[in-house]
Design a protein around this motif. Structure first.
Motif, PDB file in Angstrom:
ATOM      1  N   ALA A 118       2.997   3.590   3.864  1.00 22.39           N
ATOM      2  CA  ALA A 118       3.061   2.638   2.755  1.00 22.39           C
ATOM      3  C   ALA A 118       3.978   1.444   3.045  1.00 22.39           C
ATOM      4  O   ALA A 118       3.589   0.289   2.841  1.00 22.39           O
ATOM      5  CB  ALA A 118       3.510   3.346   1.481  1.00 22.39           C
ATOM      6  N   SER A 119       5.193   1.690   3.530  1.00 22.77           N
ATOM      7  CA  SER A 119       6.125   0.579   3.747  1.00 22.77           C
ATOM      8  C   SER A 119       5.677  -0.329   4.884  1.00 22.77           C
ATOM      9  O   SER A 119       6.031  -1.512   4.923  1.00 22.77           O
ATOM     10  CB  SER A 119       7.528   1.112   4.049  1.00 22.77           C
ATOM     11  OG  SER A 119       7.547   1.835   5.272  1.00 22.77           O
ATOM     12  N   LEU A 120       4.883   0.210   5.809  1.00 18.92           N
ATOM     13  CA  LEU A 120       4.399  -0.571   6.942  1.00 18.92           C
ATOM     14  C   LEU A 120       3.140  -1.354   6.600  1.00 18.92           C
ATOM     15  O   LEU A 120       2.717  -2.218   7.367  1.00 18.92           O
ATOM     16  CB  LEU A 120       4.120   0.346   8.133  1.00 18.92           C
ATOM     17  CG  LEU A 120       5.323   1.142   8.647  1.00 18.92           C
ATOM     18  CD1 LEU A 120       4.882   2.173   9.670  1.00 18.92           C
ATOM     19  CD2 LEU A 120       6.377   0.209   9.241  1.00 18.92           C
ATOM     20  N   ALA A 121       2.545  -1.051   5.457  1.00 16.68           N
ATOM     21  CA  ALA A 121       1.331  -1.743   5.029  1.00 16.68           C
ATOM     22  C   ALA A 121       1.608  -2.778   3.947  1.00 16.68           C
ATOM     23  O   ALA A 121       0.693  -3.476   3.512  1.00 16.68           O
ATOM     24  CB  ALA A 121       0.296  -0.726   4.519  1.00 16.68           C
ATOM     25  N   GLU A 122       2.877  -2.899   3.528  1.00 14.83           N
ATOM     26  CA  GLU A 122       3.260  -3.878   2.511  1.00 14.83           C
ATOM     27  C   GLU A 122       3.757  -5.154   3.174  1.00 14.83           C
ATOM     28  O   GLU A 122       4.579  -5.095   4.088  1.00 14.83           O
ATOM     29  CB  GLU A 122       4.363  -3.307   1.623  1.00 14.83           C
ATOM     30  CG  GLU A 122       3.904  -2.232   0.663  1.00 14.83           C
ATOM     31  CD  GLU A 122       3.039  -2.796  -0.457  1.00 14.83           C
ATOM     32  OE1 GLU A 122       3.224  -3.977  -0.832  1.00 14.83           O
ATOM     33  OE2 GLU A 122       2.166  -2.058  -0.946  1.00 14.83           O
ATOM     34  N   PRO A 123       3.289  -6.326   2.734  1.00 16.53           N
ATOM     35  CA  PRO A 123       3.824  -7.586   3.283  1.00 16.53           C
ATOM     36  C   PRO A 123       5.343  -7.638   3.146  1.00 16.53           C
ATOM     37  O   PRO A 123       5.900  -7.224   2.134  1.00 16.53           O
ATOM     38  CB  PRO A 123       3.137  -8.656   2.426  1.00 16.53           C
ATOM     39  CG  PRO A 123       1.862  -8.009   1.974  1.00 16.53           C
ATOM     40  CD  PRO A 123       2.209  -6.565   1.758  1.00 16.53           C
ATOM     41  N   GLN A 124       6.002  -8.153   4.174  1.00 14.91           N
ATOM     42  CA  GLN A 124       7.462  -8.158   4.228  1.00 14.91           C
ATOM     43  C   GLN A 124       8.075  -9.542   4.055  1.00 14.91           C
ATOM     44  O   GLN A 124       9.279  -9.657   3.860  1.00 14.91           O
ATOM     45  CB  GLN A 124       7.929  -7.582   5.572  1.00 14.91           C
ATOM     46  CG  GLN A 124       7.392  -6.206   5.885  1.00 14.91           C
ATOM     47  CD  GLN A 124       8.000  -5.127   5.016  1.00 14.91           C
ATOM     48  OE1 GLN A 124       9.218  -5.036   4.904  1.00 14.91           O
ATOM     49  NE2 GLN A 124       7.165  -4.311   4.387  1.00 14.91           N
ATOM     50  N   THR A 125       7.279 -10.592   4.200  1.00  9.66           N
ATOM     51  CA  THR A 125       7.819 -11.946   4.117  1.00  9.66           C
ATOM     52  C   THR A 125       7.148 -12.710   2.975  1.00  9.66           C
ATOM     53  O   THR A 125       5.995 -12.435   2.624  1.00  9.66           O
ATOM     54  CB  THR A 125       7.604 -12.713   5.444  1.00  9.66           C
ATOM     55  OG1 THR A 125       6.199 -12.733   5.762  1.00  9.66           O
ATOM     56  CG2 THR A 125       8.359 -12.047   6.580  1.00  9.66           C
TER      57      THR A 125
END
Length: 294
Positions: A118-125
């Motif tokens: 989940a955290s790796l599939a969420e946009p970060q910027t």
């Protein structure tokens, strides 16, 4: 397959003697099915009072350095030497390994994988104007007809073809939207762009730091520095590597050292000093890679 020697030198220079804070190094790869580490050495001057090895949240091998509070120095030298054998994975996600549920793009992960990804599939910027999403959708076309491997390959080659590579030695990474607006960036900027473009479809991606070699000529590539790319989680095929800076797919010529959710978590050398802001007068990084096909 290639036998590879890597010497990565980092040197800081200071105007006046300074103290050194704790430093964190991500320079040593772990053994895997595609990489066999034969020898790793680390030379640090001035010599630390403490050298501690550990693993971070992503299971990367991390070295922590500490010096006495009384130490003062005008330079810091860190030299990492590696000897390894690299076994590239080969063509990306062959038909027999890619899960049928992921053949069409965009796809949805299985319920038991979602909590871990989940955290790796969420946009970060930030992307307030949805610039990245709009750029990414050009590779998909009509819903249900795009094929996953074709989308990933097209995106990798488009970044290489359409954006100018410009070396930048300052710390930090552009946002994906900034890279699109500027039309240029470094390898780490291009990796972030591809990651964020895929994350706009909720596809899991990680930032990768490591080294690039040329297994044809045996010469150093990547500007004599560390390199950055991304890997993408594909059901059935697992983590597949994509280098949009050079249009490389599936790990060819790429020696992975560490992976992280964001570029800021994957710095090869991170640390500071105790002194005046203007005491820092120089940073030099040199990476020499020699590859011999086996």
């Amino acid at each position: 397959m290639a036998r590879i020697s890597i010497v990565h030198s980092t040197e800081y220079a200071y105007r006046n003697p300074v103290g050194l804070t704790r430093h964190r190094l991500m320079l040593r790869p772990d053994d895997s099915h595609d990489l066999r580490l034969h020898h790793a050495a680390l030379a640090v001057d001035p010599h630390p009072s403490l050298i501690h090895w550990t693993h971070d949240a992503f299971d990367n091998s991390i070295c922590v350095l500490e010096w006495p509070e009384t130490l003062r120095t005008e330079r810091l030298s860190i030299v990492s030497t590696l000897e390894l054998t690299h076994h590239p994975d080969g063509p990306p996600a062959p038909v027999y390994s890619l899960d049928p549920s992921a053949e069409a793009f965009p796809f949805v992960y299985a319920p038991d994988e979602i909590p871990d990804l989940a955290s790796l599939a969420e946009p970060q910027t930030p992307d307030p104007d949805r610039t990245v999403e709009a750029w990414a959708r050009r590779f998909v076309g009509e819903k249900g007809k795009a094929r996953t491997l074709a989308v990933l390959e097209a995106m990798t080659h488009a970044i290489k073809a359409e954006f100018r590579y410009e070396a930048r030695h300052e710390e930090g990474t552009q946002t994906a939207a900034e890279t699109i607006t500027l039309g240029s960036g470094t390898c780490r900027d291009f990796a972030v762009l591809m990651m964020e473009a895929l994350r706009s479809f909720r596809v899991a991606a990680r930032f990768v730091t490591g080294y690039l070699y040329d297994d044809t000529s045996g010469t150093t590539r990547g500007g004599g520095s560390t390199h950055a790319w991304c890997n993408v989680y594909l059901p059935g095929a697992g983590w597949m590597e994509y280098d949009p800076t050079n249009g490389l797919i599936a790990g060819s010529n790429l020696v992975r050292v560490g992976v992280a959710r964001s570029a800021a978590q994957a710095l090869p050398v991170a640390g500071g000093y105790i002194g005046s802001p203007d005491d820092s007068i120089g940073l030099s990084v040199d990476v020499a890679v020699r590859a011999v096909p086996i």
